[in-house]
Design an enzyme around this catalytic site. Sequence first.
Site, mmCIF file in Angstrom:
data_model
loop_
_atom_site.group_PDB
_atom_site.id
_atom_site.type_symbol
_atom_site.label_atom_id
_atom_site.label_comp_id
_atom_site.label_asym_id
_atom_site.label_seq_id
_atom_site.Cartn_x
_atom_site.Cartn_y
_atom_site.Cartn_z
ATOM 1 N N ASP A 1 -0.506 38.822 -13.481
ATOM 2 C CA ASP A 1 -1.522 38.135 -12.682
ATOM 3 C C ASP A 1 -2.926 38.390 -13.219
ATOM 4 O OD1 ASP A 1 -2.333 36.544 -10.554
ATOM 5 O OD2 ASP A 1 -2.824 38.305 -9.343
ATOM 6 N N LYS B 1 1.610 25.971 -4.421
ATOM 7 C CA LYS B 1 0.355 25.351 -3.967
ATOM 8 C C LYS B 1 0.492 23.846 -4.095
ATOM 9 C CE LYS B 1 -2.581 29.282 -5.117
ATOM 10 N NZ LYS B 1 -3.659 29.843 -5.947
ATOM 11 N N GLU C 1 5.206 40.644 -9.262
ATOM 12 C CA GLU C 1 3.831 40.337 -9.646
ATOM 13 C C GLU C 1 3.122 41.642 -9.982
ATOM 14 O OE1 GLU C 1 1.635 37.332 -7.267
ATOM 15 O OE2 GLU C 1 0.104 38.900 -7.076
ATOM 16 N N LYS D 1 5.573 41.176 -4.284
ATOM 17 C CA LYS D 1 4.121 41.264 -4.432
ATOM 18 C C LYS D 1 3.601 42.596 -3.896
ATOM 19 C CE LYS D 1 3.009 36.339 -4.115
ATOM 20 N NZ LYS D 1 2.014 35.423 -3.535
ATOM 21 N N ARG E 1 0.823 -1.219 0.000
ATOM 22 C CA ARG E 1 0.000 0.000 0.000
ATOM 23 C C ARG E 1 0.854 1.266 0.000
ATOM 24 N NH1 ARG E 1 -3.591 -0.056 -2.343
ATOM 25 N NH2 ARG E 1 -2.847 1.886 -3.219
#
Lengths: 282, 282, 282, 282, 282, 282
Positions: free
Chosen positions: A221, A139, A200, A171, A104
């Site tokens: 963006d 992410k 950004e 940013k 597994r």
Amino acid sequence: MKNNGPLPPSAMTVREDVRRAIQEDFGPGDCTAQLIDAEARLETRVICREDAVLAGRAWFDETYAQIDAGVSVEWFFDDGERLRPDDAVCRVDGPARAILSGERTALNFLQTLSGTATRTRRYVEAVADTGAIILDTRKTLPGLRLAQKYAVRCGGGSNHRIGLFDAILVKENHISAAGSIRAAVGRARGLYPDLLLGVEVETLDQLDQAFESGAQRVLLDNFSTDRLIEAVQRYKGRIGLEASGGITLKSVRDVALTGVDFISTGDLTKSLHAVDFSMRFM
Amino acid sequence: MKNNGPLPPSAMTVREDVRRAIQEDFGPGDCTAQLIDAEARLETRVICREDAVLAGRAWFDETYAQIDAGVSVEWFFDDGERLRPDDAVCRVDGPARAILSGERTALNFLQTLSGTATRTRRYVEAVADTGAIILDTRKTLPGLRLAQKYAVRCGGGSNHRIGLFDAILVKENHISAAGSIRAAVGRARGLYPDLLLGVEVETLDQLDQAFESGAQRVLLDNFSTDRLIEAVQRYKGRIGLEASGGITLKSVRDVALTGVDFISTGDLTKSLHAVDFSMRFM
Amino acid sequence: MKNNGPLPPSAMTVREDVRRAIQEDFGPGDCTAQLIDAEARLETRVICREDAVLAGRAWFDETYAQIDAGVSVEWFFDDGERLRPDDAVCRVDGPARAILSGERTALNFLQTLSGTATRTRRYVEAVADTGAIILDTRKTLPGLRLAQKYAVRCGGGSNHRIGLFDAILVKENHISAAGSIRAAVGRARGLYPDLLLGVEVETLDQLDQAFESGAQRVLLDNFSTDRLIEAVQRYKGRIGLEASGGITLKSVRDVALTGVDFISTGDLTKSLHAVDFSMRFM
Amino acid sequence: MKNNGPLPPSAMTVREDVRRAIQEDFGPGDCTAQLIDAEARLETRVICREDAVLAGRAWFDETYAQIDAGVSVEWFFDDGERLRPDDAVCRVDGPARAILSGERTALNFLQTLSGTATRTRRYVEAVADTGAIILDTRKTLPGLRLAQKYAVRCGGGSNHRIGLFDAILVKENHISAAGSIRAAVGRARGLYPDLLLGVEVETLDQLDQAFESGAQRVLLDNFSTDRLIEAVQRYKGRIGLEASGGITLKSVRDVALTGVDFISTGDLTKSLHAVDFSMRFM
Amino acid sequence: MKNNGPLPPSAMTVREDVRRAIQEDFGPGDCTAQLIDAEARLETRVICREDAVLAGRAWFDETYAQIDAGVSVEWFFDDGERLRPDDAVCRVDGPARAILSGERTALNFLQTLSGTATRTRRYVEAVADTGAIILDTRKTLPGLRLAQKYAVRCGGGSNHRIGLFDAILVKENHISAAGSIRAAVGRARGLYPDLLLGVEVETLDQLDQAFESGAQRVLLDNFSTDRLIEAVQRYKGRIGLEASGGITLKSVRDVALTGVDFISTGDLTKSLHAVDFSMRFM
Amino acid sequence: MKNNGPLPPSAMTVREDVRRAIQEDFGPGDCTAQLIDAEARLETRVICREDAVLAGRAWFDETYAQIDAGVSVEWFFDDGERLRPDDAVCRVDGPARAILSGERTALNFLQTLSGTATRTRRYVEAVADTGAIILDTRKTLPGLRLAQKYAVRCGGGSNHRIGLFDAILVKENHISAAGSIRAAVGRARGLYPDLLLGVEVETLDQLDQAFESGAQRVLLDNFSTDRLIEAVQRYKGRIGLEASGGITLKSVRDVALTGVDFISTGDLTKSLHAVDFSMRFM
């Protein structure tokens, strides 16, 4: 050069990823192994049940290396290769107890990482011949970032920064703290002259400022394709142009056709369709 | 009793999950924090962008606890509660550097675990009023099993065994090693009298043997609904009946209507649609 | 912006550095603490005995935080500030046992990291007004790389790559494996588009190739000042020029006057003159 | 007896020292290894560039053992042996990727530990034929104490206590807490009858008290050579006499000639001149 | 001086002992805590059910500190104090879930360490007024050595060496390797001048040699009381005399009356009668 | 099936148990190993000095595997087998330094775990032919629970729950929180349908309630034999009946003769008579 496909993260990282996964599954100990004769041996093949791109061999190997060095694994495909339904991916051979105990855990790595590689490959194919490079983001599934970043490379994508340490992305909050894009970029460049420095931006005006500030990359963006085309016309070849924000498999080709250099999307790594693998006992 | 929703795994587990995720993201150190004034403060809200079930508060809190104990988090929803698009899920308040440094790690936990909880809730709602209990499996994201098992409980599902140590599932290999279902079950029961003992069966004949062996649960693997109905007619109330194998959101209600007690599916945890959360700075 | 001096590596790194140092010194336990009354308190000042640049406050603080949260430390200087002989650097106040138990460990961090910062400052001052940036290397004390890289920033230097992961330096072995500088750089750029890409060159001819290959930085290894001047004339402003190889405090100003952008030297971190600090009990 | 040179600390300590150093250098993974053919092999020699005493073989070996067990290292010198400029210290043979990935980490251990051994040897030679034993202190590089203590032994010095746990040194604070040297020594002896018990004294009067208290060793702190001679005349052979405090390579012989048994100096381990080693590829 | 009873090993050791014990008991998480109201509080007392000597407060406290900082513990006895049946040892107050979750782990430390302290006290009392010091050995429960060594001190015994690192005991194998006791002791003294140096002897002749070799301690292994008396007559006050080998509570007083300085016995720590403690809920 | 005796916990657990024990004993390093020739070899046998049941082979093997892979161990008995005084249990062969360094650690595991197995065997033999199963509890030596649970199986006992995670035991506090046994059991069953669910009862009335609530097991706490007989008459075969509370080797047969299914006692693991093993050098 041979065998020069993507390299997994360091042996130490793979070892720790696997140690943790075995720990979850074994906890205080495998209670069913004892139902199998201590001296029995098994031969088995891992079968892929769907179209996919393989990723995760090092984690699969390490799982069995940690459980019982007597298990041998022979691979029929390299990471990054395309699999068809019913392909036998590898042969696993050795003590029956160890093979069943690790089944597994070993498959979980394969199904997860091949899932990320397969999804990435779809994006890469969607932008084929446009010259755009598909990038991942931060992410990721907590605890699996390095493994997933590797799977992205297996799928044909490239890696954006690994974390907060290997590139600087200026940013909105940084810009307002510094007073202007120029000030923020100047400060960042002074602190870390060796790191990629991106900004950004949300408007073409900010894009102009970013270019003038000496940044190496702009992250456009949520730009419409029209505005992306405008950005490309102004700056292609003079600064790295990266489209980002809500890009999906449906929209990615249109974005790529604008001429941007890079397309980054969290969709590669934050969601997952696990690839269906199973063990067939001989 | 109050506040008696599902409990996250031990503080130690949450701490280690978070430590590892921060390590991935910070590596040798956050290079952008220095662009923010050391004494600046921020107030922000985490916004959910879609329909979802919340899970992961303890990991979000722990992320900020590890980065800077001066960050405070106030929640507007409990884990297990339903979220609508644009709901503000919590307020995060404190030093700007810490909030920005932890943003991605904290959100990654929330988007992953809420993704699992949301998917589970869909299954649970699909079988509403049938009495069937939705169970997870050991097909999980490596390193996140305990976190995902918790998310399943937040979604309204129940947990099958955590790993190889807290229940015994007698499978084909064990049966052939022992010679018969009866022999395998007898041996397992003798070794571990306190653990749930299940048998995976593929035919009605095996089901009969499993019942006679004294097992507490049978896992009816890839049974058609007709055969499930037959199994229910024979044994409902005398042994736990669990349907498993390739069950999806489409088929789960039909399976539940057969009258089985439990339905287990890897789909809850092996694949993932991350829930879209973001921080809105005030 | 205020308080925006160099940032130490993540709290996690400092915590682990300190945990390890305490472990070395305490081992199975401090045998002398018991000679001090359990309720006695001490007030003490850390005195610097020579000209130096301060570095290491976070490690000093963390040492006492781990031993006894009841110890308070008040600093009179920031990291990066210049110290004169007999300056009181901080006041340490609290339970006598804890202060004495932690004395050596806390001072060891201060003397080591201030040693690196002080040496760096000498290089930085030697090249003042030349525009050259002083860079460190990967020749560091094993286990203290992140701490030393921080001390370099306190001394006014900048950090070259932290390790093998955050920039690519193409060296002789890579060039001969790929067949040419162009091939090696092309391959590296394709694999890691986001990382700084440098080439180590030993001749002006290789420098020309490196420039044409699209590298962002060349490391001019053991170039004489004449050849450095030639390199600057050819490429200043078109590619980052870094002098390296055997550079010492004596030679660094001459190297800087050639007009190179960066000067890197292992001498900052591989050797060490510990700064003399001691505790004066009040 | 053969091969009975100084022994490195336990395999566990070496393993952990190396794990940590590799972690610093590899972080999320070596980005340049992929520029080398996966099947290429290298043969290389480590060359020493200056007069030195070798120390650190176990750490060098372990570095390659952790990276790739296929690398073999053959040594031409033992730890503790003297090296001349251009001596080939060892041959390293194996997969090119692994050898290049580990080069910096392996050399960093060698240059650091040989630096400590070499400095120690200078002290030991300076006191040759005086009978004085050179001891180290707890002023060490954080995280490298056991490794440095071993290097001191390679240089011909002996180890003072490793930490707070393996010997008791009664200092001023302990004396004033207990009321007198006699009281402090009595209490310490009662608590830990098996540990070496030393007293740090600053006057001849305190020396008399320390002798009468039954301590085994006195640490004569910052005594002039005249006072050291006085101490030797009074107590040589009746209690261990250790000179300490600001002793340098210049002054150490004069101190030794006073007849003290031991001379301890932080200079062995707190400062460092790294020995220059490099790899020569064949 | 006040509060100057035996000191537990470093906070780090206690923390790690407890972390490990909680991990064993909680594993993937406490399944019963949820049956208790999240906001319920409890007050409880730990009761001792038999005559005993208390040891283990720091481990008990740390258990609750790790589980929930909201639990408070107030002690009515110090470690090292004698307990009578039905004595309330401490009051535990706080969230009901946390108190119940930690009950078993916290009591397990108390019952184990008090067991060792109580057994030690019996030996110490048996030799009262003889001047003999009771020492422990390295025969301890794996993983609990430092904790047990502390419990021995609570019981009034003293600690022999902690491990292989803080004293040297020359045994038969060492003697035959070196050729003679004198050679072995000389070599050991040269290597580690600061460590206690003992020799294990089996005959009076070996005792003579050990004394002449300059050792500080002899371990008289399995000597009859007659031979112990002979040893005392020859060497009392000139070398530390330690009886060892098969000494029990029955024989210990006779051994002590021979006049030896030290008596060491594995019985203090290798076997255990757990003290009976339980929680009484108010 | 062959070689199917009890299985030790996972390799990972054994490795960690041993790592910790070696760490305690070696600390900064073995100071006596250097007294033995580096190339000397030894052959030795482990001798058992009393009647016992063997347990702990995996820990003994692992100790030498971690210290020096060149040591080989050949066993003459399996775990779980009965030993007589002077039985040679195994032969240990290899480098003399490694064998002597590991002697104490390896024997400590053997003496501790065989102690637990031997005590368990006495209980198991006392209830022979009654059909009662001897169970352990969570009253274990901190840090050694999994090892002791394994030793219990070697002695012929079975394991009760490992910790708070693998079975649910409803106790008084849970009952009063939920309002009734039925409510508590119902809630527990809903939360964790797959775990064994037991109820601790103190009266026959509570026993009736526990049976009606659907629990699988009742723990009859401190019942007299008369009341145990009554319980057996009412419920034998309909719910698992477990006697517990103050059961000793003296009373256990009487308890078993009442007809209960299980007898659990902390005495198996909380107290310990270490088995006497030693190494005989050839």
